[in-house]
Every structure is written in C-alpha cells, then in structure tokens.
Design an enzyme around this catalytic site. Structure first.
Site, PDB file in Angstrom:
ATOM      1  N   ASP A  29       1.268  -4.988  -0.916  1.00 38.22           N
ATOM      2  CA  ASP A  29       1.491  -4.481  -2.259  1.00 38.22           C
ATOM      3  C   ASP A  29       2.787  -3.666  -2.208  1.00 38.22           C
ATOM      4  OD1 ASP A  29       0.889  -3.547  -4.971  1.00 38.22           O
ATOM      5  OD2 ASP A  29       0.442  -1.645  -3.983  1.00 38.22           O
ATOM      6  N   ASP A  31       4.191  -0.830  -5.007  1.00 38.49           N
ATOM      7  CA  ASP A  31       4.113   0.562  -5.462  1.00 38.49           C
ATOM      8  C   ASP A  31       2.864   1.243  -4.937  1.00 38.49           C
ATOM      9  OD1 ASP A  31       5.870   2.214  -6.982  1.00 38.49           O
ATOM     10  OD2 ASP A  31       5.945   0.654  -8.511  1.00 38.49           O
TER      11      ASP A  31
END
Length: 411
Positions: free
Chosen positions: A61, A63
């Site tokens: 991922d 952020d």
C-alpha cells in the site's frame, strides 16, 4: 526464529489436534534485531517472535505504509467541508485505504460522473498543494517517508539483473495516478514498474482486485505474495486476494489491526529485512514482530464474501499437488464447532462450508465436517477425504468390536 515452509504429512490414523504450546517469549532486547541477523544468533528459543518467509513478490500500500501525508489529507478534507456537509471525524476514522472516488461518492453524495471525476482531481490536488504549504512554512516534509521504507525498497531492488529485470515488488494504492505518481517522487522514493492505482481497477479495496493485479504484474502468484498494509480496509483486500498480509502500526492502533487478523505485524518497516534468494527465485523476508506476538495467525478465508472463492494454497483443492507454499498452516483459529455462516475452513466455498446455515446433516456430510475440523485444528494437509473416511470407518468398527467384547464378558 520461525521458518514457514510446506511440511509433509502422512496419516496413519485419525489426525489429532496440535495442542503443543509455543515456547515462552524471551525478554525484549531493543536494538538486537540487526546485530542478531549479522551474527547469526537468532534461534527458535531466544527469538520466537522473529519469522522468516520466502515470497515471490511484495505488494505495498502507499499512504500510511510507505509515506505519511496525513496532515495534508486533513487540510484537503477541511477544504471540502466548506462545500459539503461532512463529518470529518467519521471520514478520517473510516475512509483511510479507500479510493478517493469511492470516498467522495459515499460522504459527499456525488452521483454525476463528470462532477465526480473533477472533484477527485480537485481533492488530490488539494493534498499536493497542502503538502507543499506544510513543507514551505514548517520546514518539515509535507509528504514524509516512514521509518525503514527507503532501506527496505533499496534491498528489494538489489540483484534485479538476476530476475531478468523484474523488480518483483509493486505499489497498490487507492489513490489515482495523478496523485500517487507525484507523491512518490516528492517523497524521494523509487517509482516501481508495477504501479496499481485507483485508475487501474473498477473495484477498489476491500475487494482483492488491486492486489490480484499487482501480483499479476510482478509475474507472481497472489498465494505466494506478501501484502504490506496499514489500514483495516487494505488488510481485508490483501486477505481476500489470498496473499499473506503484514500489518504496520503506522496509522492505526495495533488493537484495531489485530482484529483483522493479519498474518504478521510490525511497529514499522524498520523491523523487516529483505534479500533475494537466487536458489528459489524468491525474496527472503525476516520480520521482527512485537515480542508478545511470536505466533503469526493464519489468514481467515473471506474471499467468498467479497469475490468468488478461489483455490488457496492451504486448501484441500490442492491435495496431491507437489508445489511449495509459504503459507503458515500450523494454526487455525476456528474449528467447525465455532464456525458461523461467515467463516470457512481451509478455503471452501461458502455454500459448502461445514457449519454454515443449511448444511446437510447426513452421515456422509458429518464425516466430511469432522475431516475439515480435525485437519484445520492440526494444521496439516495432504490427507484425502476418502482416506479419512476409511480411517473413521475403521475406528468405528474397532469401537463396535470392543463394545461387543465387553458385552460378552458381562454375560
């Protein structure tokens, strides 16, 4: 240190649940991780919380996992609150990990496609502008790199020439490429060849699509990949893809992440070391979990809830296939006695789940349920259902013979 590999299993009688207890955790030794790796002093007794796994690809991922743009995101939402009636606390608590387009649909109630597209760009532009303002006025990075990230990505990038130029790692983010394509360079991180964004899929997290696409782009099986996530929504997406999931406590409390039952958990990515294993064409990852979390939990199979059930490497659909697996199958959290209609044993489709509503109560079905229960509790694979039934019938015949013998003695 625990090493997870595929183990052989031969059934001579009925499999029994694995009731052995893990060794007691050693006292915390802060700063010992790197020294222990260098000196080769990590052992199963002293470091049971440190695990070693081999995977074909690593899927990140963005952020909250690689970078932190939270202050800029908050300012962007404050800007949108001037136009839309928003509960900022609810959004900031719940929206992390979702695609911007899905968030704006849900909370801003935008239905017009053209307006939605323009508002997505406006929102993500606001994040970039806010990050620039923060950097200008505070002297701090508006988008900061989280601990351990730069070193880990550098390690993953080494020896790419031995992989035919394939990086074997990817970013799978809920942001658009408009934002993510700028945020990663601003943070000073390398842009991967495989970069899955909100524009790449029609269904974002918690659906498995981003990570399935990421694994495919890395020419890897999702079942032999590791997803690295910081949010519950992303953890669900990774688990639904069939991958192992590593949670990082960089944006959410550990207790909240543990409720999603990730396979592994770390405070941040400075607790993960990576190297390329040319012998197996996989990454070897050494993960230092918190000292009180020395036994990783297996990934519960939630794929039938979100997407059509897929054959997992720890399911009985693969019985008899000789293929290596990195999945830990030594601990299953539930037996059939504890199952609900939302749970499954070893990857079975929802309709055939032992313990699910409407299950057939025939003798044949109960034998199959018992087989799944015992196999899941013992964490063992490689046993056919027919072999189990024969063993079950043999034991039943033996008990009847013993019972008849006792009755004859009484007479």
């Amino acid at each position: 240190m625990s090493v997870f590999t595929k183990s052989a299993f031969t059934m001579s009688a009925l499999p029994s649940p694995n009731t052995s207890q893990p060794p007691s955790a050693a006292p915390s030794r802060r700063g010992s991780f790197a020294n222990g790796l260098a000196s080769g002093q990590l052992t199963p007794v002293t470091d049971p919380h440190i695990v070693s796994i081999n995977v074909e690809s690593v899927l990140f991922d963005m952020d909250g996992t690689l970078i932190n743009s939270s202050p800029a995101v908050v300012k962007a939402w404050e800007l949108f609150a001037e136009k839309y009636p928003l509960d900022l606390d609810d959004i900031l608590r719940s929206a992390h990990g979702m695609r911007t387009i899905d968030v704006l649909k849900k909370w801003c109630k935008i239905t017009d496609p053209e307006l939605l597209a323009s508002e997505v760009i406006r929102f993500e532009t606001a994040i970039l502008n806010s990050a620039e303002d923060i950097a200008k006025h505070s002297g701090k990075a508006g988008i900061e790199v989280l601990p351990g990230v730069a070193k880990l990505l550098a390690d993953l990038g080494e020896e790419a020439d031995k992989r035919d130029g394939e990086e074997k790692w990817a970013i799978c983010t809920s942001s658009t490429y408009f934002y993510a394509g700028k945020a990663i360079p601003i943070a000073g991180l390398p842009t991967p060849k495989v970069f899955v964004t909100a524009d790449s899929v029609t269904r974002g997290k918690p659906f498995p699509d981003p990570y399935l696409l990421g694994a495919s782009g890395c020419n890897a099986s999702p079942f032999e990949s590791l997803v690295v996530e910081d949010a519950p929504t992303g953890i669900r997406s990774g688990k639904a893809s069939g991958a192992l999931v590593l949670a990082t406590c960089t944006s959410h409390e550990r207790e909240e992440l543990e409720r999603e039952r990730p396979d592994f958990l770390v405070d941040d990515l400075s607790h993960v070391k990576a190297s390329w294993d040319a012998a197996t064409n996989t990454f070897n990852l050494i993960i230092e979990q918190p000292i009180d979390r020395y036994t990783p939990r297996p990934t519960p199979d939630v794929t039938p809830v979100i997407t059509p059930a897929m054959s997992r490497s720890n399911s009985f659909s693969g019985v008899g296939q000789d293929r290596p697996s990195v999945r830990n199958t030594q601990t299953i959290m539930k037996g059939s006695d504890d199952l609900t209609g939302n749970d499954s044993v070893v990857g079975s489709p929802a309709a055939s789940r032992p313990g699910s509503p409407g299950a057939d109560d025939s003798v044949e079905k109960r034998a199959e349920m018992e087989f799944h229960r015992r196999a899941s509790q013992s964490g063992q694979a490689g046993v056919t259902l027919d072999a189990f039934r024969r063993a079950l019938a043999g034991n039943a015949a033996k008990r009847r013979a013993q019972s008849q013998g006792e009755m004859s003695q009484d007479e």
